[in-house]
Every structure is written in C-alpha cells, then in structure tokens.
Design a protein around this motif. Structure first.
Motif, PDB file in Angstrom:
ATOM      1  N   PRO A   5       0.829  -1.208   0.000  1.00  0.00           N
ATOM      2  CA  PRO A   5       0.000   0.000   0.000  1.00  0.00           C
ATOM      3  C   PRO A   5       0.863   1.256   0.000  1.00  0.00           C
ATOM      4  O   PRO A   5       1.941   1.289   0.595  1.00  0.00           O
ATOM      5  N   ILE A   6       0.359   2.292  -0.680  1.00  0.00           N
ATOM      6  CA  ILE A   6       1.037   3.587  -0.682  1.00  0.00           C
ATOM      7  C   ILE A   6       0.381   4.547   0.308  1.00  0.00           C
ATOM      8  O   ILE A   6       0.888   5.639   0.536  1.00  0.00           O
ATOM      9  N   GLY A   7      -0.743   4.136   0.862  1.00  0.00           N
ATOM     10  CA  GLY A   7      -1.460   4.986   1.800  1.00  0.00           C
ATOM     11  C   GLY A   7      -2.772   4.364   2.222  1.00  0.00           C
ATOM     12  O   GLY A   7      -2.991   3.163   2.063  1.00  0.00           O
ATOM     13  N   THR A   8      -3.651   5.213   2.718  1.00  0.00           N
ATOM     14  CA  THR A   8      -4.938   4.791   3.270  1.00  0.00           C
ATOM     15  C   THR A   8      -5.999   5.789   2.825  1.00  0.00           C
ATOM     16  O   THR A   8      -5.711   6.974   2.659  1.00  0.00           O
ATOM     17  N   VAL A   9      -7.228   5.299   2.670  1.00  0.00           N
ATOM     18  CA  VAL A   9      -8.329   6.210   2.371  1.00  0.00           C
ATOM     19  C   VAL A   9      -9.242   6.284   3.593  1.00  0.00           C
ATOM     20  O   VAL A   9      -9.547   5.265   4.219  1.00  0.00           O
ATOM     21  N   HIS A  10      -9.623   7.490   3.928  1.00  0.00           N
ATOM     22  CA  HIS A  10     -10.516   7.722   5.069  1.00  0.00           C
ATOM     23  C   HIS A  10     -11.883   8.112   4.508  1.00  0.00           C
ATOM     24  O   HIS A  10     -11.993   9.058   3.718  1.00  0.00           O
ATOM     25  N   THR A  11     -12.913   7.353   4.887  1.00  0.00           N
ATOM     26  CA  THR A  11     -14.270   7.581   4.393  1.00  0.00           C
ATOM     27  C   THR A  11     -15.257   7.486   5.552  1.00  0.00           C
ATOM     28  O   THR A  11     -14.900   7.024   6.639  1.00  0.00           O
ATOM     29  N   GLU A  33      -4.819   9.520   1.990  1.00  0.00           N
ATOM     30  CA  GLU A  33      -3.623   9.983   2.690  1.00  0.00           C
ATOM     31  C   GLU A  33      -2.460   9.068   2.348  1.00  0.00           C
ATOM     32  O   GLU A  33      -2.485   7.869   2.648  1.00  0.00           O
ATOM     33  N   LEU A  34      -1.449   9.632   1.692  1.00  0.00           N
ATOM     34  CA  LEU A  34      -0.288   8.860   1.286  1.00  0.00           C
ATOM     35  C   LEU A  34       0.716   8.746   2.415  1.00  0.00           C
ATOM     36  O   LEU A  34       0.886   9.678   3.218  1.00  0.00           O
ATOM     37  N   ASP A  35       1.391   7.606   2.471  1.00  0.00           N
ATOM     38  CA  ASP A  35       2.489   7.446   3.411  1.00  0.00           C
ATOM     39  C   ASP A  35       3.591   8.433   3.021  1.00  0.00           C
ATOM     40  O   ASP A  35       3.755   8.753   1.836  1.00  0.00           O
ATOM     41  N   PRO A  36       4.359   8.934   3.987  1.00  0.00           N
ATOM     42  CA  PRO A  36       5.385   9.937   3.688  1.00  0.00           C
ATOM     43  C   PRO A  36       6.328   9.552   2.550  1.00  0.00           C
ATOM     44  O   PRO A  36       6.719  10.405   1.752  1.00  0.00           O
ATOM     45  N   ASP A  99       2.000  18.840   0.378  1.00  0.00           N
ATOM     46  CA  ASP A  99       2.875  18.812   1.554  1.00  0.00           C
ATOM     47  C   ASP A  99       2.453  17.723   2.538  1.00  0.00           C
ATOM     48  O   ASP A  99       3.294  17.029   3.112  1.00  0.00           O
ATOM     49  N   ALA A 100       1.157  17.573   2.744  1.00  0.00           N
ATOM     50  CA  ALA A 100       0.645  16.565   3.679  1.00  0.00           C
ATOM     51  C   ALA A 100       0.394  15.223   2.994  1.00  0.00           C
ATOM     52  O   ALA A 100       0.091  14.243   3.662  1.00  0.00           O
TER      53      ALA A 100
END
Length: 129
Positions: A5-11, A33-36, A99-100
């Motif tokens: 995974p490259i990140g997570t989705v918040h729903t 939201e992508l991992d740094p 940036d985030a």
C-alpha cells in the motif's frame, strides 16, 4: 508478486456493505492519505479526477457468484467480494495538499481505512500521452 500500500483512504463508511455500489454517483467525501515515502508522487497533480486503486481488505475472498444473482460470477461485477479484492474507483478531486500527501475526494465507495495501492490520472484527462 510484490504489492505494498502507498497509503490509506478515510471515508464515512465502516464496512464495504455501508458504502455505495458506485461511488462516483454519490456525494460522499473522503481523504486519500499517502504514506510519507510516496508523497512526492503527488507533485504536479492538478487533475479534477483521480482513479484510486484500493484493496478491499475486509471483503470475503471466497465468493465467486453474486449473492443477488447466483447466475452471475463476481468477474461480471464491481463487488469488492472476490478472490483478489483489488478495487478501482474514479473520484472527483476537491483539493490536493501535496505537503501533507492528501487528496480530498468525492464519490468514494470504499470502507474507512482501506489500503490504497495506487493513484492514476484517468486517461481522458491526460493530454500529453
């Protein structure tokens, strides 16, 4: 095969059962939201849509036929319940925070905290191919 995974989705949806069947037809919003380590991948993003490739980590992987129509197999549907629950959702983009490492999107159909495998610009958006 190696896929991380490259990140997570918040729903707003706790389960895939609560999520709409076709996200793009709904007004529900979320945040990818992508991992740094992957945030630089958003540099230059200016599209109004994005294809979110995500993993339905809580889906039933033993399902081969649709519960609503047993004459149809899962490969004739967008159901997250399938042997490899790789899902694709085209979302509208409301805001990009490079940036985030966040994309604020609408038209989500994934459960909260689902892993994101990739982001793609829809082919009709790219003009430099």
């Amino acid at each position: 095969m190696d896929c991380k995974p490259i990140g997570t989705v918040h729903t707003p949806f706790e389960t895939t059962g609560e999520a709409p069947k076709q996200g793009i037809h709904e007004a529900a919003t979320g945040v990818v939201e992508l991992d740094p380590a992957y945030r630089a991948g958003l540099d230059g993003f200016d599209g109004d849509r994005v294809v979110v490739v995500w993993w339905a980590d809580r889906a039933d992987r033993s399902v081969l036929t649709l519960d609503r129509d047993e004459s149809r197999g899962v490969f004739t549907s967008r159901s997250p319940a399938r042997p490899n629950p790789i899902c694709v959702t085209t979302c509208g983009v409301d805001e990009v925070d490079t940036d985030a490492g966040r994309l604020y999107v609408r038209g989500v159909d994934m459960a909260d905290d689902s892993p994101v495998l990739d982001l793609k610009v829809p082919v009709d958006v790219r003009t430099d191919l």
